[in-house]
Scaffold this motif. Structure first.
Motif, PDB file in Angstrom:
ATOM      1  N   SER A 156       0.803  -1.224   0.000  1.00 46.28           N
ATOM      2  CA  SER A 156       0.000   0.000   0.000  1.00 46.28           C
ATOM      3  C   SER A 156       0.840   1.279   0.000  1.00 46.28           C
ATOM      4  O   SER A 156       0.288   2.373  -0.074  1.00 46.28           O
ATOM      5  CB  SER A 156      -0.935   0.009   1.210  1.00 46.28           C
ATOM      6  OG  SER A 156      -0.195  -0.059   2.415  1.00 46.28           O
TER       7      SER A 156
ATOM      8  N   VAL B 269       2.857   4.432  -1.118  1.00 48.07           N
ATOM      9  CA  VAL B 269       2.763   5.304  -2.295  1.00 48.07           C
ATOM     10  C   VAL B 269       4.166   5.752  -2.706  1.00 48.07           C
ATOM     11  O   VAL B 269       4.873   6.384  -1.916  1.00 48.07           O
ATOM     12  CB  VAL B 269       1.892   6.534  -1.991  1.00 48.07           C
ATOM     13  CG1 VAL B 269       1.887   7.493  -3.179  1.00 48.07           C
ATOM     14  CG2 VAL B 269       0.481   6.119  -1.613  1.00 48.07           C
TER      15      VAL B 269
ATOM     16  N   VAL C 199       6.886   8.126  -4.435  1.00 46.73           N
ATOM     17  CA  VAL C 199       7.008   9.524  -4.852  1.00 46.73           C
ATOM     18  C   VAL C 199       8.417   9.700  -5.414  1.00 46.73           C
ATOM     19  O   VAL C 199       9.400   9.456  -4.716  1.00 46.73           O
ATOM     20  CB  VAL C 199       6.778  10.497  -3.686  1.00 46.73           C
ATOM     21  CG1 VAL C 199       6.840  11.944  -4.189  1.00 46.73           C
ATOM     22  CG2 VAL C 199       5.455  10.217  -2.988  1.00 46.73           C
TER      23      VAL C 199
ATOM     24  N   THR D 190       7.242   8.400   6.253  1.00 44.15           N
ATOM     25  CA  THR D 190       7.974   8.304   4.991  1.00 44.15           C
ATOM     26  C   THR D 190       9.173   7.379   5.080  1.00 44.15           C
ATOM     27  O   THR D 190       9.771   7.189   6.144  1.00 44.15           O
ATOM     28  CB  THR D 190       8.475   9.685   4.539  1.00 44.15           C
ATOM     29  OG1 THR D 190       9.486  10.145   5.449  1.00 44.15           O
ATOM     30  CG2 THR D 190       7.339  10.694   4.469  1.00 44.15           C
TER      31      THR D 190
ATOM     32  N   GLN E 119       4.013   4.730   4.796  1.00 46.92           N
ATOM     33  CA  GLN E 119       2.911   5.155   3.937  1.00 46.92           C
ATOM     34  C   GLN E 119       3.406   5.678   2.596  1.00 46.92           C
ATOM     35  O   GLN E 119       2.740   5.517   1.569  1.00 46.92           O
ATOM     36  CB  GLN E 119       2.080   6.223   4.650  1.00 46.92           C
ATOM     37  CG  GLN E 119       0.819   6.627   3.917  1.00 46.92           C
ATOM     38  CD  GLN E 119      -0.009   7.642   4.694  1.00 46.92           C
ATOM     39  OE1 GLN E 119       0.414   8.105   5.759  1.00 46.92           O
ATOM     40  NE2 GLN E 119      -1.170   7.994   4.173  1.00 46.92           N
ATOM     41  N   PHE E 120       4.593   6.314   2.591  1.00 47.45           N
ATOM     42  CA  PHE E 120       5.159   6.896   1.380  1.00 47.45           C
ATOM     43  C   PHE E 120       6.616   6.477   1.232  1.00 47.45           C
ATOM     44  O   PHE E 120       7.355   6.425   2.222  1.00 47.45           O
ATOM     45  CB  PHE E 120       5.089   8.429   1.425  1.00 47.45           C
ATOM     46  CG  PHE E 120       3.693   8.980   1.585  1.00 47.45           C
ATOM     47  CD1 PHE E 120       2.874   9.158   0.491  1.00 47.45           C
ATOM     48  CD2 PHE E 120       3.210   9.304   2.846  1.00 47.45           C
ATOM     49  CE1 PHE E 120       1.584   9.659   0.637  1.00 47.45           C
ATOM     50  CE2 PHE E 120       1.923   9.808   3.008  1.00 47.45           C
ATOM     51  CZ  PHE E 120       1.112   9.979   1.906  1.00 47.45           C
TER      52      PHE E 120
ATOM     53  N   ALA F  18       0.737   1.229  -5.747  1.00 50.66           N
ATOM     54  CA  ALA F  18      -0.246   2.284  -5.503  1.00 50.66           C
ATOM     55  C   ALA F  18       0.061   3.461  -6.422  1.00 50.66           C
ATOM     56  O   ALA F  18       1.223   3.689  -6.779  1.00 50.66           O
ATOM     57  CB  ALA F  18      -0.186   2.714  -4.034  1.00 50.66           C
ATOM     58  N   PRO F  19      -0.964   4.214  -6.861  1.00 48.33           N
ATOM     59  CA  PRO F  19      -0.712   5.372  -7.729  1.00 48.33           C
ATOM     60  C   PRO F  19       0.326   6.310  -7.123  1.00 48.33           C
ATOM     61  O   PRO F  19       0.190   6.739  -5.979  1.00 48.33           O
ATOM     62  CB  PRO F  19      -2.092   6.041  -7.825  1.00 48.33           C
ATOM     63  CG  PRO F  19      -3.057   4.930  -7.582  1.00 48.33           C
ATOM     64  CD  PRO F  19      -2.397   4.030  -6.579  1.00 48.33           C
ATOM     65  N   GLY F  20       1.378   6.599  -7.896  1.00 45.98           N
ATOM     66  CA  GLY F  20       2.479   7.388  -7.378  1.00 45.98           C
ATOM     67  C   GLY F  20       2.379   8.861  -7.700  1.00 45.98           C
ATOM     68  O   GLY F  20       1.397   9.341  -8.274  1.00 45.98           O
ATOM     69  N   ARG F  21       3.409   9.593  -7.320  1.00 42.74           N
ATOM     70  CA  ARG F  21       3.515  11.025  -7.562  1.00 42.74           C
ATOM     71  C   ARG F  21       4.920  11.328  -8.067  1.00 42.74           C
ATOM     72  O   ARG F  21       5.885  10.653  -7.725  1.00 42.74           O
ATOM     73  CB  ARG F  21       3.259  11.839  -6.286  1.00 42.74           C
ATOM     74  CG  ARG F  21       1.847  11.705  -5.732  1.00 42.74           C
ATOM     75  CD  ARG F  21       0.854  12.484  -6.578  1.00 42.74           C
ATOM     76  NE  ARG F  21      -0.474  12.496  -5.999  1.00 42.74           N
ATOM     77  CZ  ARG F  21      -1.399  11.575  -6.205  1.00 42.74           C
ATOM     78  NH1 ARG F  21      -1.114  10.537  -6.979  1.00 42.74           N
ATOM     79  NH2 ARG F  21      -2.584  11.668  -5.648  1.00 42.74           N
TER      80      ARG F  21
ATOM     81  N   ASP G  15      -0.307  14.099 -11.875  1.00 42.80           N
ATOM     82  CA  ASP G  15       0.443  13.456 -10.801  1.00 42.80           C
ATOM     83  C   ASP G  15       1.900  13.903 -10.743  1.00 42.80           C
ATOM     84  O   ASP G  15       2.730  13.252 -10.101  1.00 42.80           O
ATOM     85  CB  ASP G  15       0.367  11.925 -10.922  1.00 42.80           C
ATOM     86  CG  ASP G  15       0.788  11.413 -12.307  1.00 42.80           C
ATOM     87  OD1 ASP G  15       1.151  12.239 -13.165  1.00 42.80           O
ATOM     88  OD2 ASP G  15       0.729  10.184 -12.524  1.00 42.80           O
TER      89      ASP G  15
ATOM     90  N   VAL H 190       1.354  15.550  -2.135  1.00 38.77           N
ATOM     91  CA  VAL H 190       1.705  14.143  -1.918  1.00 38.77           C
ATOM     92  C   VAL H 190       0.726  13.462  -0.978  1.00 38.77           C
ATOM     93  O   VAL H 190       0.340  12.304  -1.179  1.00 38.77           O
ATOM     94  CB  VAL H 190       3.147  14.038  -1.372  1.00 38.77           C
ATOM     95  CG1 VAL H 190       3.480  12.602  -1.002  1.00 38.77           C
ATOM     96  CG2 VAL H 190       4.142  14.564  -2.398  1.00 38.77           C
TER      97      VAL H 190
END
Length: 333
Positions: free
Chosen positions: A72, A74, A76, A99, A131-132, A154-157, A244, A268
């Motif tokens: 889960s 994300v 970045v 993070t 989480q990130f 998971a959809p990234g940034r 994104d 983010v």
């Protein structure tokens, strides 16, 4: 300095063995300590273990109180160009307990500053319990869309960081000498695909590089030209059309760290805390004497910088408009 010393301080001109690569790293850090001061090297490379230990303890406590399902996290990706303030961002973001930060010196994920493979990247993100996961693949910035579109994550940034060209050029030449000039010469000679600097460059950019006399070009002119060529990729590869990917200006960040860090955190999804930017000395980097460079390069850099600034302002306007129309932001009837 001796010829031997110069050979290891200056950028390599060909492939290196593992031993040569390690020797170069050691010699260059000694050189940077002599020219910039030991304190600067310790701070930039985060050699003091105490802040890292404190951050590790906070992150472990966060994991215990916020267990997440596998896969889960994300991702970045912080990209752009060297000497543009990405270390400053990563240091601040590492203070957030939710993070995980993966810089270019992370040997599990990177090999000589490049992502080892897509499979290794995917496995690294999937294994994270934070989480990130913030990854800084500066030498792979041209592959940002590939990273963002990876399946199974998971959809990234994406965060594209840029800096005013003259300030960045001064820092680049001070740190890496003629590295940008040597890269441009290789690209002009048709060896661009053997370097990360030449990957995915449009033919128009290659022709532009070849239009200059690179034999007589100064390292500062080359650093500004490389800045323009590299930052144009943000538009040429379509990152400006993606929701994104966020543009972050080092100069705006240095002038108002709190406001800019909050802007980044909102994009983010990280919870903002004052400690994320307390390491940044508030300053304005403009106002120094402009570099004496080729007028054509000056005009190109001015155009690209203005385009980046306009795109960043447009992002903020879209964000403000979206917030004004979101249900959570509307006033009660």
């Amino acid at each position: 300095m001796s010829t031997w010393w110069d050979r290891y301080v200056n950028p390599p001109t060909g492939p290196q063995s593992s031993r040569q690569h390690l020797t170069r790293k050691v010699v260059r850090r000694i050189h940077w300590a002599r020219t910039e001061g030991i304190g600067r090297v310790v701070e930039e490379d985060r050699l003091d273990p105490r802040p890292r230990l404190r951050a590790a303890i906070r992150k472990r406590r966060w994991r215990r109180s916020h267990p997440l399902p596998p896969g889960s996290a994300v991702p970045v990706y912080v990209v752009g160009l060297q000497r543009s303030g990405t270390n400053m961002l990563m240091r601040g973001l590492d203070e957030a307990p939710e993070t995980e930060v993966r810089n270019e010196n992370d040997r599990a994920l990177f090999h000589r500053f490049r992502i080892r493979s897509i499979d290794v990247l995917r496995a690294t993100v999937l294994a994270s319990k934070q989480q990130f996961v913030f990854v800084k693949p500066i030498c792979d910035s041209q592959l940002l869309d590939t990273f963002l579109d990876l399946e199974g994550l998971a959809p990234g940034r994406g965060v594209w960081v840029y800096r005013e060209p003259d300030s960045r050029a001064r820092s680049e030449v001070s740190k890496f000498g003629p590295a940008n000039l040597l890269a441009l010469r290789d690209i002009a000679a048709g060896r661009g695909e053997t370097r990360w600097q030449g990957e995915r460059l449009p033919e128009e950019s290659v022709r532009l590089i070849r239009s200059f006399d690179l034999d007589t070009m100064t390292p500062f002119t080359a650093a500004v030209l490389f800045w323009a060529i590299r930052n144009r990729l943000y538009f040429e590869l379509g990152f400006d059309r993606r929701e994104d990917v966020l543009l972050v200006s080092y100069d705006a960040f240095a002038a108002d760290p709190s406001t800019e860090m909050q802007r980044l955190c909102r994009f983010v999804g990280v919870t903002y805390r004052p400690e994320l930017d307390e390491h940044v000395d508030r300053r304005v980097s403009h106002g120094t004497q402009p570099l004496d460079i080729d007028p054509r390069v000056r005009a190109l850099a001015t155009e690209v910088h203005a385009r980046l600034e306009a795109a960043r302002e447009a992002q903020d306007r879209r964000t403000a408009a979206g917030s004004a129309h979101s249900p959570s932001e509307r006033s009660a009837p």
